[in-house]
Design a protein around this motif. Structure first.
Motif, PDB file in Angstrom:
ATOM      1  N   ARG A  51       8.598 -43.411  24.100  1.00  0.00           N
ATOM      2  CA  ARG A  51       7.653 -44.034  25.030  1.00  0.00           C
ATOM      3  C   ARG A  51       6.381 -44.499  24.330  1.00  0.00           C
ATOM      4  N   SER A  52       6.049 -43.893  23.206  1.00  0.00           N
ATOM      5  CA  SER A  52       4.781 -44.218  22.529  1.00  0.00           C
ATOM      6  C   SER A  52       4.726 -45.685  22.145  1.00  0.00           C
ATOM      7  N   GLU A  53       3.599 -46.296  22.412  1.00  0.00           N
ATOM      8  CA  GLU A  53       3.389 -47.692  22.042  1.00  0.00           C
ATOM      9  C   GLU A  53       2.943 -47.765  20.584  1.00  0.00           C
ATOM     10  N   MET A  54       3.809 -48.294  19.738  1.00  0.00           N
ATOM     11  CA  MET A  54       3.456 -48.543  18.345  1.00  0.00           C
ATOM     12  C   MET A  54       4.408 -49.590  17.807  1.00  0.00           C
ATOM     13  N   ASP A  55       4.074 -50.144  16.654  1.00  0.00           N
ATOM     14  CA  ASP A  55       4.991 -51.100  16.039  1.00  0.00           C
ATOM     15  C   ASP A  55       5.804 -50.394  14.955  1.00  0.00           C
ATOM     16  N   SER A  56       6.696 -51.145  14.317  1.00  0.00           N
ATOM     17  CA  SER A  56       7.562 -50.550  13.303  1.00  0.00           C
ATOM     18  C   SER A  56       6.770 -50.031  12.118  1.00  0.00           C
ATOM     19  N   ALA A  57       5.697 -50.748  11.758  1.00  0.00           N
ATOM     20  CA  ALA A  57       4.882 -50.308  10.621  1.00  0.00           C
ATOM     21  C   ALA A  57       4.240 -48.951  10.922  1.00  0.00           C
ATOM     22  N   GLY A  58       3.767 -48.782  12.159  1.00  0.00           N
ATOM     23  CA  GLY A  58       3.173 -47.507  12.534  1.00  0.00           C
ATOM     24  C   GLY A  58       4.190 -46.381  12.531  1.00  0.00           C
ATOM     25  N   TYR A  59       5.406 -46.694  12.961  1.00  0.00           N
ATOM     26  CA  TYR A  59       6.445 -45.669  12.972  1.00  0.00           C
ATOM     27  C   TYR A  59       6.852 -45.287  11.554  1.00  0.00           C
ATOM     28  N   ARG A  60       6.939 -46.270  10.670  1.00  0.00           N
ATOM     29  CA  ARG A  60       7.289 -45.952   9.277  1.00  0.00           C
ATOM     30  C   ARG A  60       6.241 -45.036   8.662  1.00  0.00           C
ATOM     31  N   LYS A  61       5.001 -45.237   9.033  1.00  0.00           N
ATOM     32  CA  LYS A  61       3.936 -44.361   8.537  1.00  0.00           C
ATOM     33  C   LYS A  61       4.156 -42.932   9.025  1.00  0.00           C
ATOM     34  N   ASP A  62       4.557 -42.783  10.287  1.00  0.00           N
ATOM     35  CA  ASP A  62       4.835 -41.454  10.830  1.00  0.00           C
ATOM     36  C   ASP A  62       6.042 -40.822  10.150  1.00  0.00           C
ATOM     37  N   VAL A  63       7.069 -41.620   9.888  1.00  0.00           N
ATOM     38  CA  VAL A  63       8.262 -41.106   9.227  1.00  0.00           C
ATOM     39  C   VAL A  63       7.922 -40.635   7.821  1.00  0.00           C
ATOM     40  N   ARG A  64       7.100 -41.411   7.099  1.00  0.00           N
ATOM     41  CA  ARG A  64       6.687 -40.998   5.755  1.00  0.00           C
ATOM     42  C   ARG A  64       5.992 -39.644   5.810  1.00  0.00           C
ATOM     43  N   ALA A  65       5.098 -39.475   6.785  1.00  0.00           N
ATOM     44  CA  ALA A  65       4.383 -38.201   6.917  1.00  0.00           C
ATOM     45  C   ALA A  65       5.350 -37.062   7.210  1.00  0.00           C
ATOM     46  N   ALA A  66       6.375 -37.319   8.040  1.00  0.00           N
ATOM     47  CA  ALA A  66       7.356 -36.283   8.359  1.00  0.00           C
ATOM     48  C   ALA A  66       8.159 -35.897   7.122  1.00  0.00           C
ATOM     49  N   LEU A  67       8.563 -36.878   6.318  1.00  0.00           N
ATOM     50  CA  LEU A  67       9.322 -36.574   5.109  1.00  0.00           C
ATOM     51  C   LEU A  67       8.488 -35.773   4.117  1.00  0.00           C
ATOM     52  N   GLU A  68       7.231 -36.119   3.993  1.00  0.00           N
ATOM     53  CA  GLU A  68       6.366 -35.389   3.073  1.00  0.00           C
ATOM     54  C   GLU A  68       6.126 -33.958   3.540  1.00  0.00           C
ATOM     55  N   GLU A  69       6.157 -33.751   4.863  1.00  0.00           N
ATOM     56  CA  GLU A  69       5.909 -32.414   5.400  1.00  0.00           C
ATOM     57  C   GLU A  69       7.152 -31.534   5.368  1.00  0.00           C
ATOM     58  N   PHE A  70       8.323 -32.107   5.655  1.00  0.00           N
ATOM     59  CA  PHE A  70       9.492 -31.270   5.892  1.00  0.00           C
ATOM     60  C   PHE A  70      10.556 -31.328   4.795  1.00  0.00           C
ATOM     61  N   LEU A  71      10.387 -32.174   3.806  1.00  0.00           N
ATOM     62  CA  LEU A  71      11.284 -32.126   2.655  1.00  0.00           C
ATOM     63  C   LEU A  71      10.707 -31.173   1.625  1.00  0.00           C
TER      64      LEU A  71
END
Length: 483
Positions: A51-71
């Motif tokens: 539901r969150s309003e964001m674009d693909s670039a914003g989501y990729r930024k979130d995914v990068r943060a998740a990978l850095e945190e959980f890998l």
């Protein structure tokens, strides 16, 4: 030993709930590791939807943060950059029409489409309906749904009906991450790939079986959900039930999805009703403020169990008279998951009773260190006569199979790739889920009718003393919960 990675076919994977905790903690890191291993084709795409309003670039930024945190390791920037190029995002309204046209345009024709429902079960029907309304579904479409698969038989049937209104059973993947663990699959390999064990895998030679899923964490942060569920619904009805089925089932005719699941279903249907005397419920307490179960849930008088132990009987020719003991709980002394097959005594001991009882045990460890131990009796080295001692033939995967074995894919990695391949062997079928609830419901209704409170047990212990008595009264003991 180098494992061989076989690339899967081209796919588009949509993660509904793509900004949620499960996606960030498990799904996206699992996909990145499969990308690293070369199992994803260059054209394969991953689309986050929420539901969150964001674009693909914003989501990729979130995914990068998740990978850095959980890998834990292996986070080379160049590979993460390449992985992120395969990711898009669409803001979607699960119960409305917003974003669905955009999602439909992103999806390619002619490739496998997988939709991961990492959302509340109440949204499954709306998502399934809109996937069809907007032309996203098709014959090569698969959906993945997370537990809970209902909270009783009635709700499970309703949930299955909702999904089947839009998808065939062979398109529905009910994921239980325990079935993706390497050791769970090795249980089947050990049983059915070795002539040594299968002839002994029955009531004639097995004294009893213990299945333990011990957690060292509490319900912190999940109190609202957990207090409506409890250990029986959260763990026994699904995770422990699946481990029980794989341990007790008959050899399938072949290693294929329906052949394996047919045999698991027979085990569930062979389970006897469990009398109250064979069940112990517990709730953890602590002298430290804030650590007791009741401190972490809203209801100060909650009767929800954080621990369950029980004795089960499988009424078929293979297992008649051999008890299966199950236990699971939170805030126990260590995180420890194990299936232990305890064999009977030798029919006659030539060494006499003074040397004590010695039994063969096959211990299958699921966590924290995956592997197997086969305990055998040998003479203790040294002079002084015949002294017997039990020693393990240790098969810790990381030691026995080399460094590659320590880096095997985790459960989510394996199961998501199985979805893309169309392999349902390690996923639950709808009739399995319903049969498990049909067995579980009377047990829960029984203790709800009596209103009995769970027994208390101390944080960092092995559970209530009454759980130990389940075995002690028959001359048996629980195996130690070890780190």
């Amino acid at each position: 030993m180098v494992s061989r990675v076989i690339p899967v076919e081209d796919f588009d994977l949509v993660i509904f709930g793509g900004t949620g905790d499960l996606a960030r903690r498990k799904i996206l890191p699992a996909l990145f590791r499969r990308f690293q291993a070369g199992q994803m084709t260059p054209e394969s795409r991953i689309v986050g939807a929420a539901r969150s309003e964001m674009d693909s670039a914003g989501y990729r930024k979130d995914v990068r943060a998740a990978l850095e945190e959980f890998l834990d390791k292996d986070r080379p920037k160049a590979e993460i950059d390449d992985f992120l190029e395969r990711i898009d995002y669409v803001a979607v309204d699960a119960t409305g029409d917003g974003g669905w046209d955009e999602l439909s345009k992103l999806l390619r024709k002619g490739v496998t489409r997988a939709f991961y429902f990492s959302v509340a079960p109440s949204l499954f029907g709306a998502l399934a309906e809109r996937l069809h309304q907007h032309g996203c579904a098709g014959p090569k479409c698969r959906i993945v749904v997370e537990k809970p698969f209902g909270r009783d038989l009635h709700s499970a049937r309703e949930l299955n009906k909702t999904l089947r209104d839009h998808f065939s059973e062979n398109q529905i993947y009910r994921i239980d991450h325990y079935l993706g663990k390497e050791t769970v699959q090795n249980l089947m390999a050990v049983r059915f790939g070795n002539v040594l064990f299968e002839p002994l895998w029955n009531a004639h030679y097995v004294d009893h079986v213990q299945i333990t899923v011990a957690e060292s964490v509490g319900v912190d942060g999940r109190g609202a959900y957990y207090d409506k569920s409890g250990a029986m619904r959260d763990m026994v009805q699904n995770h422990l039930m699946q481990l029980l089925c794989l341990t007790a089932m008959e050899p399938p005719a072949r290693f294929s999805p329906d052949a394996v699941r047919d045999e698991k279903l027979k085990v569930i249907r062979a389970l006897e009703a469990v009398p109250p005397a064979d069940i112990v419920r517990g709730q953890y307490v602590s002298k430290s403020k804030g650590e007791s179960y009741l401190d972490q849930v809203e209801d100060p008088g909650s009767r929800t169990e954080s621990f369950v132990a029980m004795k089960l009987q499988v009424s078929n020719w293979r297992w008649a008279g051999t008890p299966f003991y199950l236990r699971t709980g939170k805030r126990l002394k260590a995180r420890h998951t194990e299936i232990a097959v305890i064999f009977k005594d030798a029919p006659h001991s030539i060494f006499g009773q003074s040397l004590g009882r010695h039994r063969n045990v096959l211990a299958i460890r699921l966590q924290p260190n995956e592997g197997m131990d086969l305990f055998v009796t040998i003479k203790e080295p040294g002079p002084g006569g015949m002294r017997l001692v039990d020693v393990p033939l240790d098969m810790t995967f990381a030691d026995a199979l080399g460094p590659d074995a320590a880096d095997v894919p985790d459960a989510y990695e394996r199961l998501i790739m199985d979805v893309i391949r169309g392999d349902q062997t390690l996923f639950m079928r709808g009739d399995e889920v319903e049969a498990a609830w049909a067995w579980t419901d009377p047990i829960i209704e029984g203790w709800e009718d009596t209103g009995d409170r769970p027994k208390t047990y101390e944080v960092d212990s092995t559970g209530p003393e009454e759980a130990a008595m389940l075995l002690h009264r028959e001359g048996r003991r629980w195996r130690e919960i070890a780190n």
